[in-house]
Motif scaffolding. Structure first.
Motif, mmCIF file in Angstrom:
data_model
loop_
_atom_site.group_PDB
_atom_site.id
_atom_site.type_symbol
_atom_site.label_atom_id
_atom_site.label_comp_id
_atom_site.label_asym_id
_atom_site.label_seq_id
_atom_site.Cartn_x
_atom_site.Cartn_y
_atom_site.Cartn_z
ATOM 1 N N TYR A 146 0.845 -1.197 0.000
ATOM 2 C CA TYR A 146 0.000 0.000 0.000
ATOM 3 C C TYR A 146 0.881 1.250 0.000
ATOM 4 C CZ TYR A 146 -3.472 -3.424 1.534
ATOM 5 O OH TYR A 146 -4.286 -4.521 1.631
ATOM 6 N N ASP A 186 1.579 7.245 1.605
ATOM 7 C CA ASP A 186 0.937 8.544 1.807
ATOM 8 C C ASP A 186 -0.564 8.529 1.557
ATOM 9 O OD1 ASP A 186 1.212 8.041 -0.870
ATOM 10 O OD2 ASP A 186 1.796 10.090 -1.418
ATOM 11 N N GLN A 187 -1.133 7.334 1.425
ATOM 12 C CA GLN A 187 -2.559 7.203 1.186
ATOM 13 C C GLN A 187 -3.174 6.244 2.211
ATOM 14 O OE1 GLN A 187 -4.285 8.884 -1.161
ATOM 15 N NE2 GLN A 187 -2.401 9.902 -1.810
ATOM 16 N N HIS A 231 -10.967 10.327 7.583
ATOM 17 C CA HIS A 231 -10.030 10.213 6.469
ATOM 18 C C HIS A 231 -9.567 8.792 6.196
ATOM 19 C CE1 HIS A 231 -9.788 14.514 7.488
ATOM 20 N NE2 HIS A 231 -9.394 14.690 6.242
ATOM 21 N N PHE A 233 -4.219 4.878 8.127
ATOM 22 C CA PHE A 233 -2.949 5.150 7.464
ATOM 23 C C PHE A 233 -1.836 4.296 8.058
ATOM 24 C CE2 PHE A 233 -5.507 8.803 6.605
ATOM 25 C CZ PHE A 233 -5.057 9.328 5.400
ATOM 26 N N ASN A 242 -1.018 12.990 9.719
ATOM 27 C CA ASN A 242 -0.863 12.478 8.350
ATOM 28 C C ASN A 242 0.155 11.347 8.283
ATOM 29 O OD1 ASN A 242 1.518 13.842 8.763
ATOM 30 N ND2 ASN A 242 1.283 15.263 7.047
#
Length: 237
Positions: free
Chosen positions: A20, A23-24, A62, A65, A212
């Motif tokens: 994966y 950054d997504q 979101h 991550f 993030n």
């Protein structure tokens, strides 16, 4: 082996093998449950395990991550989502900071790897003694990328770096990987923490990351053995 454990193992391998993008967000629970032919509850339990291990974190609204610094070694980390900083953690106490060293430098390979940057990206290098109620409490050695955490100066260092990050820079701190180890005191500990030569030191190595997933801090906190307690809370789900 239970199905959620099988799924967790497969997801762990995918994360370690960069299946994966870093950054997504990874695919959502519904999509993954369909892929693994499992219930969403089973999928959630599998991902919960990886969150607890420090491989993943959830950002409300979101998705889920990958924590960048977690895929750089094979250790299992303790992850906390309650990084307060010493000033906020002991806000009812008088806390002062003595800046021992402050400079901008290029990171070593190890520091760059923990911060997910290259060795041409400058970092702050800060050594501070934190004094609580007039007594030496902890010796901190910290690295932070200058481009990610701008504006660090003498005023910030004598106050609270974390308050600067959250209040001035409006960045959200999501959590930290921590490794806790016992060490022998060295001459710097003895000089600044008032340790005896045969006193043990509790060292906390940690990587702090933003919401993030980007690491913003790599640090070592050296605690006097009589000033640091580790408390573990187990929550049954």
């Amino acid at each position: 082996m239970n199905k959620y454990e099988i799924i967790a193992n497969e997801m762990r391998n995918r994360i370690k093998n960069n299946v994966y993008p870093i950054d997504q967000p990874i695919p959502d629970e519904v999509s993954l449950a369909k892929e693994f032919n499992s219930s969403r509850m089973t999928m959630k339990r599998a991902l919960d395990n990886l969150v607890a291990e420090g491989l993943l974190f959830r950002k409300r609204g979101h998705g889920t991550f990958i924590i960048q610094s977690a895929i750089q070694d094979d250790h299992v980390h303790v992850v906390s989502n309650e990084i307060l900083g010493l000033t906020n953690l002991l806000k009812d106490k008088e806390i002062k900071s003595k800046v021992i060293q402050f400079e901008v430098q290029f990171p070593t390979e190890e520091v760059a790897a923990h911060l997910s940057i290259d060795q041409k990206t400058p970092v702050y290098y800060v050594v501070r003694l934190r004094i609580v109620e007039g007594e030496p409490y902890v010796l901190e050695k910290t690295y932070m990328p200058t481009h990610l955490i701008p504006g660090i100066n003498d005023d910030v260092l004598h106050d609270s770096i974390y308050n600067h990050i959250t209040n001035e820079l409006q960045l959200k701190i999501a959590g930290t990987h921590r490794k806790i180890r016992a060490c022998k005191s060295d001459h710097i500990d003895q000089q600044h923490l008032g340790c005896k030569q045969d006193d043990p030191i509790l060292e906390v190595e940690h990587v702090g990351f933003l919401d993030n997933g980007m690491p913003f801090e790599y640090s070592f906190s050296r605690h006097r053995h009589d000033k640091f307690v580790v408390t573990s809370v187990n929550i049954r789900r």
